[in-house]
Design an enzyme around this catalytic site. Structure first.
Site, mmCIF file in Angstrom:
data_model
loop_
_atom_site.group_PDB
_atom_site.id
_atom_site.type_symbol
_atom_site.label_atom_id
_atom_site.label_comp_id
_atom_site.label_asym_id
_atom_site.label_seq_id
_atom_site.Cartn_x
_atom_site.Cartn_y
_atom_site.Cartn_z
ATOM 1 N N THR A 94 0.874 -1.183 0.000
ATOM 2 C CA THR A 94 0.000 0.000 0.000
ATOM 3 C C THR A 94 0.904 1.224 0.000
ATOM 4 O O THR A 94 1.642 1.448 0.972
ATOM 5 C CB THR A 94 -0.893 0.025 1.253
ATOM 6 O OG1 THR A 94 -1.636 -1.188 1.314
ATOM 7 C CG2 THR A 94 -1.842 1.210 1.207
ATOM 8 N N LYS A 169 -7.875 1.553 -3.090
ATOM 9 C CA LYS A 169 -7.522 1.191 -1.706
ATOM 10 C C LYS A 169 -7.635 2.407 -0.778
ATOM 11 O O LYS A 169 -8.244 2.330 0.290
ATOM 12 C CB LYS A 169 -6.093 0.636 -1.706
ATOM 13 C CG LYS A 169 -5.439 0.487 -0.358
ATOM 14 C CD LYS A 169 -5.713 -0.837 0.275
ATOM 15 C CE LYS A 169 -5.091 -0.904 1.672
ATOM 16 N NZ LYS A 169 -5.516 -2.042 2.413
ATOM 17 N N LYS A 244 -1.372 5.123 8.528
ATOM 18 C CA LYS A 244 -0.591 5.165 7.278
ATOM 19 C C LYS A 244 -1.511 5.407 6.078
ATOM 20 O O LYS A 244 -1.253 6.267 5.240
ATOM 21 C CB LYS A 244 0.155 3.834 7.102
ATOM 22 C CG LYS A 244 0.830 3.709 5.756
ATOM 23 C CD LYS A 244 1.343 2.308 5.472
ATOM 24 C CE LYS A 244 1.743 2.212 4.004
ATOM 25 N NZ LYS A 244 2.230 0.884 3.628
HETATM 26 P P1 NAD Z 1 5.737 -6.025 7.541
HETATM 27 O O1 NAD Z 1 6.523 -4.906 8.121
HETATM 28 O O2 NAD Z 1 5.302 -7.158 8.397
HETATM 29 O O3 NAD Z 1 6.566 -6.672 6.310
HETATM 30 C C1 NAD Z 1 7.370 -5.931 5.425
HETATM 31 C C2 NAD Z 1 8.575 -6.814 5.096
HETATM 32 O O4 NAD Z 1 9.370 -6.150 4.092
HETATM 33 C C3 NAD Z 1 9.497 -7.040 6.293
HETATM 34 O O5 NAD Z 1 9.677 -8.445 6.513
HETATM 35 C C4 NAD Z 1 10.798 -6.371 5.886
HETATM 36 O O6 NAD Z 1 11.977 -7.007 6.396
HETATM 37 C C5 NAD Z 1 10.706 -6.496 4.371
HETATM 38 N N1 NAD Z 1 11.638 -5.629 3.653
HETATM 39 C C6 NAD Z 1 12.117 -4.404 3.998
HETATM 40 N N2 NAD Z 1 12.998 -3.990 3.067
HETATM 41 C C7 NAD Z 1 13.054 -4.941 2.100
HETATM 42 C C8 NAD Z 1 13.789 -5.086 0.887
HETATM 43 N N3 NAD Z 1 14.628 -4.134 0.462
HETATM 44 N N4 NAD Z 1 13.603 -6.207 0.154
HETATM 45 C C9 NAD Z 1 12.772 -7.186 0.563
HETATM 46 N N5 NAD Z 1 12.062 -7.115 1.724
HETATM 47 C C10 NAD Z 1 12.202 -5.995 2.472
HETATM 48 O O7 NAD Z 1 4.495 -5.346 6.803
HETATM 49 P P2 NAD Z 1 3.110 -6.044 6.372
HETATM 50 O O8 NAD Z 1 2.128 -5.938 7.484
HETATM 51 O O9 NAD Z 1 3.419 -7.358 5.742
HETATM 52 O O10 NAD Z 1 2.615 -5.013 5.241
HETATM 53 C C11 NAD Z 1 3.188 -5.007 3.935
HETATM 54 C C12 NAD Z 1 2.378 -4.044 3.076
HETATM 55 O O11 NAD Z 1 1.026 -4.495 3.032
HETATM 56 C C13 NAD Z 1 2.358 -2.608 3.586
HETATM 57 O O12 NAD Z 1 2.444 -1.736 2.493
HETATM 58 C C14 NAD Z 1 0.998 -2.522 4.289
HETATM 59 O O13 NAD Z 1 0.488 -1.202 4.327
HETATM 60 C C15 NAD Z 1 0.156 -3.437 3.421
HETATM 61 N N6 NAD Z 1 -1.015 -4.029 4.090
HETATM 62 C C16 NAD Z 1 -0.887 -4.588 5.321
HETATM 63 C C17 NAD Z 1 -2.012 -5.156 5.938
HETATM 64 C C18 NAD Z 1 -1.899 -5.798 7.299
HETATM 65 O O14 NAD Z 1 -2.953 -6.111 7.879
HETATM 66 N N7 NAD Z 1 -0.700 -6.034 7.839
HETATM 67 C C19 NAD Z 1 -3.254 -5.129 5.285
HETATM 68 C C20 NAD Z 1 -3.343 -4.583 4.006
HETATM 69 C C21 NAD Z 1 -2.211 -4.026 3.415
#
Ligand code: NAD
Length: 299
Positions: A94, A169, A244
């Site tokens: 997102t 979204k 966010k």
């Molecule tokens: P998270 O922080 O759990 O996961 C993000 C991952 O990205 C981490 O494991 C981190 O180490 C990794 N990362 C960072 N830099 C990187 C790189 N250079 N290369 C590869 N990996 C890298 O976050 P999340 O909850 O999984 O959310 C991910 C996305 O999904 C966000 O944009 C969030 O807004 C969106 N989202 C989350 C939810 C939710 O409920 N958690 C729901 C809808 C959308």
């Protein structure tokens, strides 16, 4: 069937999404700098690689699920030169609409194809493979990515051109944030006026003030037993994530000259609440409205 997928970002969402692709028979090369995420992906059957570029090399589709737009653009700088021409890049993070368009422009300028495909459904939907994908990009690229997205999602909607998936979204989540604040204010006003939560629910859930926030996600315990309010506001959908998304919506309102007073105000309200409540469900905003309300009304 597209066989070879690169997956970057194996966190709360990306980890289970990649695991579902492995289960469905795809060959997944996965990268994340966090050791715990890498170990879990290995256990789930992905091939864990040591660099971002290695996750794009020789892949048909490259999926990113990262925390923010700057990271997506930085990672694309490593991925695009490493990928075969015509690789389909699908960013499920997102991020700002402007960053999503910039990422798609970079990918197409490098001879690749690109979709923005943010999700709703949270960690539970990611694990169950029932996410909703909101997709922006060319129709032919959407058709090419559909089978992969359907493994991870229960519903996949093509919303328009590049960036329009992100637009869907943030419009939805802005509306949800605004309606949760408005509902919370109405509930607290009802409390002051002697209206019980159950009576409020019984009337409003079938009257013109009805909303998803009330009927599926009621922010006070009782009327909807499955809502996070009944579980001390364990998320659910964390306040940090709603904050966010409202920030992204506020940016888009400003960038596009939209007079979005309520969207901007909801972003401010959640930014303040997020300071001490980032890990609580976003529906806990009702407790903030209650705490900030005076005991007595104006004299
Ligand atoms: P998270 O922080 O759990 O996961 C993000 C991952 O990205 C981490 O494991 C981190 O180490 C990794 N990362 C960072 N830099 C990187 C790189 N250079 N290369 C590869 N990996 C890298 O976050 P999340 O909850 O999984 O959310 C991910 C996305 O999904 C966000 O944009 C969030 O807004 C969106 N989202 C989350 C939810 C939710 O409920 N958690 C729901 C809808 C959308």
């Amino acid at each position: 069937m597209t066989e070879k997928i690169g997956f970057l970002g194996l966190g709360h969402m990306g980890g289970p999404m990649a695991a579902n692709l492995v289960k469905a028979g795809y060959d997944v090369a996965a990268f994340d700098p966090a050791p715990a995420a890498r170990d879990k992906a290995r256990e789930d059957g992905a091939t864990v690689v040591d660099t971002a570029a290695a996750a794009a090399t020789g892949r048909d589709v490259v999926i990113t699920m990262l925390p923010n737009g700057k990271l997506v653009l930085d990672v694309y700088a490593d991925l695009l030169p490493a990928a075969n021409p015509g690789t389909l890049f699908i960013d499920c993070s997102t991020i700002d609409v402007a960053d999503a368009k910039a990422a798609a422009d970079l990918a197409t300028a490098a001879g690749h194809r690109a979709l923005d495909a943010p999700v709703s459904g949270g960690v539970a939907g990611a694990a169950a493979g029932t996410l909703t994908f909101m997709v922006g990009g060319e129709a032919a690229d959407f058709a090419a990515g559909l089978a992969v997205l359907e493994v991870m999602g229960g519903k996949v909607v093509h919303c328009g051109g590049a960036g329009v998936g992100q637009a869907a979204k943030i419009c939805n989540n802005m509306l949800l944030g605004v309606s949760m604040v408005a509902l919370s204010e109405a509930l607290v006003l009802g409390e002051k006026l002697g209206l019980s939560h159950q009576s409020f629910f019984d009337v409003v859930s079938t009257a013109s003030g009805q909303s998803w926030a009330l009927t599926s996600y009621c922010p006070v315990p009782g009327p909807v037993p499955t809502s996070p309010a009944n579980n001390d506001y364990q998320p659910g959908f964390a306040t940090a994530l709603m904050t966010k998304d409202l920030g992204l919506a506020a940016n888009a309102l400003r960038d596009n000259g939209v007079d979005g007073a309520l969207g901007a105000l909801a972003a401010e309200i959640y930014t303040r609440f997020n300071q001490d409540n980032a890990g609580r469900d976003f529906s806990a905003i009702v407790t903030d409205v209650r705490n900030r309300s005076t005991r007595e009304g104006a004299q």
